[in-house]
Structures are given as C-alpha cells and as structure tokens.
Design a protein around this motif. Sequence first.
Motif, PDB file in Angstrom:
ATOM      1  N   ASP A 103     -82.911 114.581 -48.789  1.00 16.47           N
ATOM      2  CA  ASP A 103     -83.253 114.240 -49.906  1.00 16.47           C
ATOM      3  C   ASP A 103     -83.280 113.668 -51.288  1.00 16.47           C
ATOM      4  OD1 ASP A 103     -84.160 116.981 -49.190  1.00 16.47           O
ATOM      5  OD2 ASP A 103     -83.324 118.548 -50.498  1.00 16.47           O
ATOM      6  N   ALA A 104     -82.496 112.684 -50.158  1.00 16.53           N
ATOM      7  CA  ALA A 104     -82.166 111.789 -51.522  1.00 16.53           C
ATOM      8  C   ALA A 104     -82.776 110.615 -51.050  1.00 16.53           C
ATOM      9  CB  ALA A 104     -80.607 111.573 -51.487  1.00 16.53           C
ATOM     10  N   GLY A 105     -83.195 110.473 -49.584  1.00 18.40           N
ATOM     11  CA  GLY A 105     -84.376 109.994 -49.217  1.00 18.40           C
ATOM     12  C   GLY A 105     -83.022 108.128 -48.456  1.00 18.40           C
ATOM     13  N   LYS A 106     -81.987 108.741 -48.296  1.00 20.24           N
ATOM     14  CA  LYS A 106     -81.193 108.100 -46.973  1.00 20.24           C
ATOM     15  C   LYS A 106     -81.438 108.885 -46.096  1.00 20.24           C
ATOM     16  CE  LYS A 106     -78.051 107.465 -50.912  1.00 20.24           C
ATOM     17  NZ  LYS A 106     -76.277 107.790 -51.330  1.00 20.24           N
ATOM     18  N   VAL A 107     -81.308 107.592 -44.944  1.00 21.46           N
ATOM     19  CA  VAL A 107     -81.189 108.011 -43.747  1.00 21.46           C
ATOM     20  C   VAL A 107     -79.425 108.890 -43.483  1.00 21.46           C
ATOM     21  CG1 VAL A 107     -80.419 106.728 -41.606  1.00 21.46           C
ATOM     22  CG2 VAL A 107     -82.307 105.766 -43.093  1.00 21.46           C
ATOM     23  N   THR A 108     -79.971 109.621 -42.344  1.00 22.81           N
ATOM     24  CA  THR A 108     -79.650 110.659 -42.080  1.00 22.81           C
ATOM     25  C   THR A 108     -79.416 111.118 -40.613  1.00 22.81           C
ATOM     26  OG1 THR A 108     -77.623 112.859 -43.045  1.00 22.81           O
ATOM     27  CG2 THR A 108     -80.452 112.792 -42.332  1.00 22.81           C
ATOM     28  N   THR A 109     -78.604 112.231 -39.715  1.00 17.24           N
ATOM     29  CA  THR A 109     -78.747 112.086 -38.587  1.00 17.24           C
ATOM     30  C   THR A 109     -79.776 114.415 -38.760  1.00 17.24           C
ATOM     31  OG1 THR A 109     -76.796 113.908 -38.253  1.00 17.24           O
ATOM     32  CG2 THR A 109     -76.717 111.873 -37.880  1.00 17.24           C
ATOM     33  N   PRO A 110     -80.192 113.875 -37.768  1.00 20.02           N
ATOM     34  CA  PRO A 110     -81.195 115.025 -37.394  1.00 20.02           C
ATOM     35  C   PRO A 110     -79.930 116.590 -37.609  1.00 20.02           C
ATOM     36  CG  PRO A 110     -81.505 113.810 -35.602  1.00 20.02           C
ATOM     37  CD  PRO A 110     -80.182 113.168 -36.562  1.00 20.02           C
ATOM     38  N   PRO A 111     -80.587 117.654 -38.061  1.00 23.07           N
ATOM     39  CA  PRO A 111     -80.373 118.736 -38.702  1.00 23.07           C
ATOM     40  C   PRO A 111     -79.902 119.630 -37.143  1.00 23.07           C
ATOM     41  CG  PRO A 111     -82.816 118.927 -39.160  1.00 23.07           C
ATOM     42  CD  PRO A 111     -82.114 117.693 -38.571  1.00 23.07           C
ATOM     43  N   GLN A 112     -78.927 120.039 -37.694  1.00 25.12           N
ATOM     44  CA  GLN A 112     -78.660 120.598 -35.943  1.00 25.12           C
ATOM     45  C   GLN A 112     -79.412 121.829 -36.122  1.00 25.12           C
ATOM     46  OE1 GLN A 112     -74.036 121.035 -36.214  1.00 25.12           O
ATOM     47  NE2 GLN A 112     -74.094 120.116 -34.969  1.00 25.12           N
ATOM     48  N   THR A 113     -79.556 122.462 -34.626  1.00 20.29           N
ATOM     49  CA  THR A 113     -80.342 123.017 -34.319  1.00 20.29           C
ATOM     50  C   THR A 113     -79.469 124.846 -34.009  1.00 20.29           C
ATOM     51  OG1 THR A 113     -80.169 122.417 -31.571  1.00 20.29           O
ATOM     52  CG2 THR A 113     -81.656 121.533 -32.580  1.00 20.29           C
ATOM     53  N   GLU A 114     -80.414 125.724 -33.912  1.00 22.50           N
ATOM     54  CA  GLU A 114     -79.419 127.590 -33.702  1.00 22.50           C
ATOM     55  C   GLU A 114     -79.265 127.475 -32.491  1.00 22.50           C
ATOM     56  OE1 GLU A 114     -80.014 131.551 -34.774  1.00 22.50           O
ATOM     57  OE2 GLU A 114     -80.849 130.216 -35.448  1.00 22.50           O
ATOM     58  N   ALA A 115     -79.630 126.899 -31.820  1.00 25.24           N
ATOM     59  CA  ALA A 115     -78.911 126.697 -30.291  1.00 25.24           C
ATOM     60  C   ALA A 115     -77.265 125.708 -30.564  1.00 25.24           C
ATOM     61  CB  ALA A 115     -79.285 125.662 -29.033  1.00 25.24           C
ATOM     62  N   ASP A 116     -77.499 124.785 -31.422  1.00 22.39           N
ATOM     63  CA  ASP A 116     -75.789 124.090 -31.337  1.00 22.39           C
ATOM     64  C   ASP A 116     -75.085 125.371 -31.836  1.00 22.39           C
ATOM     65  OD1 ASP A 116     -76.615 121.775 -30.771  1.00 22.39           O
ATOM     66  OD2 ASP A 116     -77.780 121.663 -32.192  1.00 22.39           O
ATOM     67  N   ALA A 117     -75.224 126.030 -32.527  1.00 21.65           N
ATOM     68  CA  ALA A 117     -74.646 127.517 -33.694  1.00 21.65           C
ATOM     69  C   ALA A 117     -74.112 128.489 -32.620  1.00 21.65           C
ATOM     70  CB  ALA A 117     -75.431 128.052 -34.795  1.00 21.65           C
ATOM     71  N   ARG A 118     -75.221 128.653 -31.346  1.00 25.81           N
ATOM     72  CA  ARG A 118     -74.881 129.342 -30.752  1.00 25.81           C
ATOM     73  C   ARG A 118     -73.252 128.662 -29.790  1.00 25.81           C
ATOM     74  NH1 ARG A 118     -80.209 130.515 -30.298  1.00 25.81           N
ATOM     75  NH2 ARG A 118     -80.403 129.166 -28.774  1.00 25.81           N
ATOM     76  N   VAL A 119     -73.818 127.507 -28.993  1.00 30.04           N
ATOM     77  CA  VAL A 119     -72.534 126.984 -28.487  1.00 30.04           C
ATOM     78  C   VAL A 119     -71.502 127.156 -29.122  1.00 30.04           C
ATOM     79  CG1 VAL A 119     -72.213 124.528 -27.094  1.00 30.04           C
ATOM     80  CG2 VAL A 119     -74.880 125.125 -26.567  1.00 30.04           C
ATOM     81  N   ASP A 120     -71.527 126.375 -30.610  1.00 25.81           N
ATOM     82  CA  ASP A 120     -70.152 126.259 -30.966  1.00 25.81           C
ATOM     83  C   ASP A 120     -69.650 127.986 -31.218  1.00 25.81           C
ATOM     84  OD1 ASP A 120     -70.783 123.713 -31.734  1.00 25.81           O
ATOM     85  OD2 ASP A 120     -71.115 123.946 -33.818  1.00 25.81           O
ATOM     86  N   ALA A 121     -70.351 128.719 -31.361  1.00 26.37           N
ATOM     87  CA  ALA A 121     -70.152 130.515 -31.452  1.00 26.37           C
ATOM     88  C   ALA A 121     -69.239 130.776 -29.775  1.00 26.37           C
ATOM     89  CB  ALA A 121     -71.115 131.167 -32.066  1.00 26.37           C
TER      90      ALA A 121
END
Length: 173
Positions: A103-121
Amino acid sequence: MQAWGLVVGLVAIIAAIAPAMSLGQLGYTERAQTIAAEAATRHQVQAIALSDSTADPTQVESATSASFVAHVRWTAQNIAHEDYSKVEQPVKAGQQVRIWLDDAGKVTTPPQTEADARVDATGTAAILWLGFAAMIGIAMAVFRTAIGRAKDRRWDRGLQALVDGGGSAAQRP
C-alpha cells in the motif's frame, strides 16, 4: 504386562492424532487470517525491465524453481518509480513484467495463498504428531526397561535362593 504396555502405547499414538490435528487447524485459521490481511495490502502493477534479469543471489539453488531479480520502472499516481524486484522468469531490458507493491508503493513479494496456509497447517500437525509419537515411544521404552529390570531382579533372587538354600528339599541329603 509388556503386551498391555504395547497396546496402551499404540492407542496413545493413535489418540495423539486428534490434538495434533486440532493444533494444526488452529494454526491454519490464524495463518489464513494473516494471509487475507496481507493480500488486502498488496497489488500487482505493470512495470518495464530496465536491464536484463539476473539470478537472485539470495535464493539457494533449487532444481524445481529459480528466482530472478530485475531493475524495473513503474508508474504510480503519475510518478515514475524504479527499484529492483523479483521476477518469476528471466526478462530482457524493455520487456514488460508484473510486480507486486504494498500500500505504500514499495516493491514486495506476492501474497501467500490459501494453499500455503493448508500446507503450513498440515506440516504443523504432522510434526506435532511425530513429536507426540516420539514421546510415547520413549515412554514405552522406559516402561519396557523397567519391566525387564524387575524380571531380572526376580530371576536374581530366585537363583540366589537356590545357591543359598542348596536347591530344593528333594536334593538335600
């Protein structure tokens, strides 16, 4: 006694699945909320690569995926910005790429997905269950050792009684 100890241990290992899954689900819920908040503050924009991309030196080499870094320029609110951004594939200077900004206009990484949350869990639940199983296995080994020592002491007392008493009454002169 050892057989019952084994049965109790196996039942405990199977029963440990429920708390591991509950903790994994709790982690999933928390992670999914964090990912949703993260996704709400990030967006993609078109950018132009100012130079050819190079391999990202911060990434460990992997056979499955590669990461590249490119010097890019994009326009936000009628102002040109330049920075280095990770790109998914090699790009040449002048080629258009999509990059993620916060939101500040700075380069960042793509947001993680729901699949990432499932894999973590799933990983969390599996590691917790393996930890529970290891603790139960250690307890079973300690139990088995204690029973073995008790048997050894009984044998020692019996053998000592034979030596001290000279055997059974039928063998005495």
